[in-house]
Design an enzyme around this catalytic site. Structure first.
Site, PDB file in Angstrom:
ATOM      1  N   GLU A   1     -25.537  10.338  17.810  1.00  0.00           N
ATOM      2  CA  GLU A   1     -24.243   9.794  18.225  1.00  0.00           C
ATOM      3  C   GLU A   1     -24.360   8.990  19.517  1.00  0.00           C
ATOM      4  O   GLU A   1     -23.624   8.010  19.708  1.00  0.00           O
ATOM      5  CB  GLU A   1     -23.218  10.926  18.387  1.00  0.00           C
TER       6      GLU A   1
ATOM      7  N   PRO B   1       0.828  -1.210   0.000  1.00  0.00           N
ATOM      8  CA  PRO B   1       0.000   0.000   0.000  1.00  0.00           C
ATOM      9  C   PRO B   1       0.862   1.259   0.000  1.00  0.00           C
ATOM     10  O   PRO B   1       2.054   1.207   0.325  1.00  0.00           O
ATOM     11  CB  PRO B   1      -0.807  -0.119   1.304  1.00  0.00           C
TER      12      PRO B   1
END
EC number: 3.4.24.-
Length: 671
Positions: free
Chosen positions: A448, A225
């Site tokens: 949340e 990556p």
């Protein structure tokens, strides 16, 4: 038997090489052609323009010289202008003036002037283009094109390694001195370092391997990556071996001129052989090494394909006794041409992957050497909370923490600065200027809180690190942060995936239960929950919809999800949609019921958020525990044992740190 077509191709290639190798001659031929064109259009116009300045002329005629002499003898001419190569006569024709022009007149016509005197016709000589005028008209186009040529050469010299006149030359050695990077500077990729250490030994002692008849790999491909240290590892190999390091990007071979890439490859390898033992490093090799079978190219004359062919030919040209190693890096190995990966070329692939916990800790220690850390900084906590980040990300976190500490005029980087830097890396910058009204703030707080509650109660979910209703990143009005504090995880079981779905549905369910109306804030949550269930059906074989059949195949890529191909019937697609829809409805009902059972905990959590805007994970767990005790409910905290264990470890570390500081203070007093 020789193929005549090959001979023709060779002749054509020789012709192309002739012009590529003799750019000055090509420029001279080009200039001559331009001069001829310029003279044919401009020269005649200048001569005519010099003479055609008489006012009141109704018409101009191009005639033969004999026609003008005839008109002079007839007395029809009023005036005459003469040049060495042209005669112009003004004639009165039915009351209007007509200009007669004759070009290419005889140079020595001794009868013309006496004839004009005899007919009493006024005449005058006109100075034509002299030697200097002719010279300027010839040199002007050359100077113009030469100026353009020089301008382009200077503009392109940096990228072309010598400009237009040296378009085929490779740039000079990037690192004129041998790199000073060592393996100790590269952390978190121990397996990759072990793989390339024998290359260092070969470059240092090539005769040892040559005498044994061993064949060292000509090329090593570093795959992984972005940001994992592939370039740094290549430099470390050159640094450890103390050999010249030729570095070039794959895109640097491709320019606007056909054949430049192949020529540059030849020149690069020639330089490396002169400096042998040496290392050639080609970064982002996929820019020139893409598979020729993938389509999208313009046949055999494509510049990228020519460059690739030349690279393959150069690597084949290495002998076993040539101590030149080619290292290349890419994060798209699946796109590379098969010929590039065959034995004798890049036959060894080394994975440079994202680091594990130990690797992240080592990387953090390397990058924190040059910064001032407070005594209370625990890099192990930082390493645990940065799972999935590459070495470049970790270096950026250290630097970001230093910048944050500097803005607050601190003398040292504290743990809070590092945690804020981690938060920035995961969820983006704080949007302090984005003001949201009280109604939306209330919706976000309950949304949340729903996520946070389900994270703590769902077995298999990651526990909460922080909950915030401060806008961050591109569009988030709030977020629930989950940072892993446990061992590395590489697999997910079915119950963990379902726990993720429950957590994602927690926000929408909280809006439904506490606000009474849902908003658009849950759009991304629903998208992710749907994707998880779809993968469970089509990729992981975790349901009865398709059994063990794999319905979706994705091409592996280090840059994220690759191309996905699907191969199933409409009936199967309908069954998949039906399963996903029913499962979402089932889990949504379960989540709503859970939130209703913990109504007071959600309410208290939302009020805390509205008051402080940010609450830590331990506050979330305290609110849940207090509510359970108040209602006499059995604890459903999924991470209760882990929390107790982590708290004990943290207390132990804090006690050891206090003891160390106390002992150091006593030693200073005695001194």
């Amino acid at each position: 038997m020789a193929n005549p077509n090959n001979n023709n191709d060779n002749k054509q290639n020789n012709n192309n090489n002739f012009f590529n190798d003799n750019p000055l001659l090509a420029f001279a031929i080009f200039s001559i052609v331009i001069i001829l064109i310029f003279k044919s259009f401009v020269g005649e116009g200048e001569s005519l323009g010099t003479m055609m300045n008489t006012q009141g002329v109704a018409q101009t005629k191009q005639v033969k010289y004999s026609e003008i002499k005839k008109r002079i003898e007839e007395g029809a001419v009023k005036s005459v202008k003469l040049t060495p190569s042209m005669v112009e006569a003004i004639i009165e024709d039915n009351g209007r003036k007509v200009r007669y022009v004759a070009q290419n007149v005889p140079t020595y016509d001794r009868d013309l002037i006496p004839l004009l005197d005899k007919k009493k016709i006024s005449y005058e000589g006109v100075v034509g283009n002299g030697f200097f005028s002719e010279l300027i008209s010839m040199m002007l186009p050359i100077l113009i094109f030469f100026a353009i040529w020089i301008f382009l050469a200077k503009k392109m010299s940096k990228g072309m390694g010598g400009g237009i006149l040296g378009a085929g030359k490779a740039d000079k050695l990037i690192n004129s001195e041998k790199p000073d990077t060592r393996f100790d500077d590269v952390q978190g990729v121990e397996e990759a370092k072990d793989e390339v250490k024998e290359i260092v030994d070969f470059l240092k002692f090539p005769e040892r391997y040559i005498e044994l008849g061993a064949k060292i790999p000509k090329g090593v491909l570093l795959v992984g990556p972005p940001g994992t240290g592939k370039t740094l590892l290549a430099k470390a190999v050159a640094g450890e071996a103390s050999v010249p390091f030729f570095s070039v990007s794959g895109s640097g071979f491709i320019e606007m001129f056909v054949g430049v890439g192949a020529s540059r490859v030849r020149d690069l390898f020639a330089q490396a052989k002169k400096e042998a033992p040496s290392i050639i490093f080609i970064d982002e090799i996929d820019a020139i090494g893409k598979s020729r079978a993938s389509g999208g190219q313009m046949g055999g004359n494509d510049e990228r394909e020519q460059t690739l062919n030349q690279l393959l030919a150069e690597m084949d040209g290495f002998g076993t006794d040539t101590p030149v190693i080619v290292l290349a890096a890419t994060n798209r190995p699946e796109t590379l041409d098969a010929a590039l990966l065959r034995a004798g070329r890049f036959d060894r692939q080394v994975l440079v992957d994202k680091p594990d916990f130990e690797g992240r800790l080592a990387i953090l220690k390397v990058h924190s050497k040059d910064v001032k850390l407070a005594p209370n900084v625990d890099l192990e906590i930082v390493a645990k909370q940065t799972a999935g980040l590459a070495g470049a990300d970790l270096a950026n976190i250290i630097n970001e923490a230093a910048l944050l500490a500097g803005r607050q005029n601190k003398k040292q980087i504290e743990q809070s600065d590092l945690l804020e830097a981690i938060e920035r890396s995961f969820v983006g910058l704080e949007k302090k200027n984005r003001k949201i009204n009280e109604t939306e703030k209330k919706i976000v707080a309950y949304h949340e809180s729903g996520h946070a509650l389900m994270s703590e109660l769902s077995e298999g979910a990651t526990r909460v690190t922080k909950v915030s209703i401060i806008p961050r990143g591109l569009g988030a009005l709030g977020y629930t942060l989950h940072l892993p504090e446990d061992e590395e995880r590489f697999l997910k079981q079915k119950h963990e995936l379902m726990a993720e779905v429950d957590v994602l549905l927690g926000g929408r369910a909280a809006e439904d239960v506490f606000i009474g109306e849902i908003s658009t804030g849950a759009g991304n949550d629903l998208d992710r929950a749907t994707a998880i269930l779809k993968d469970m059906v089509s990729v992981y074989g975790m349901t009865d919809v398709a059994g063990l059949m794999v319905l979706s195949r994705s091409q592996n890529s280090f840059l994220g999800a690759g191309a996905v191909s699907t191969d199933y019937s409409d009936k199967t697609a309908e069954a998949m949609d039906s399963y996903i829809k029913s499962t979402l409805n089932e889990r949504y009902g379960y989540v709503k019921e859970t939130l209703q059972n913990y109504y007071g905990a959600i309410d208290n959590m939302a009020k805390e958020l509205l008051g402080t805007e940010v609450i830590e994970g331990k506050t979330v767990r305290r609110i849940i525990e207090e509510y359970e005790q108040e209602k006499g409910m059995p604890s459903r905290l999924a991470h209760k044992d882990k929390v107790a264990k982590n708290k004990a470890e943290a207390d132990k570390k804090e006690e050891a740190l206090k003891k160390e500081i106390s002992e150091e203070s006593d030693n200073n007093k005695e001194a």
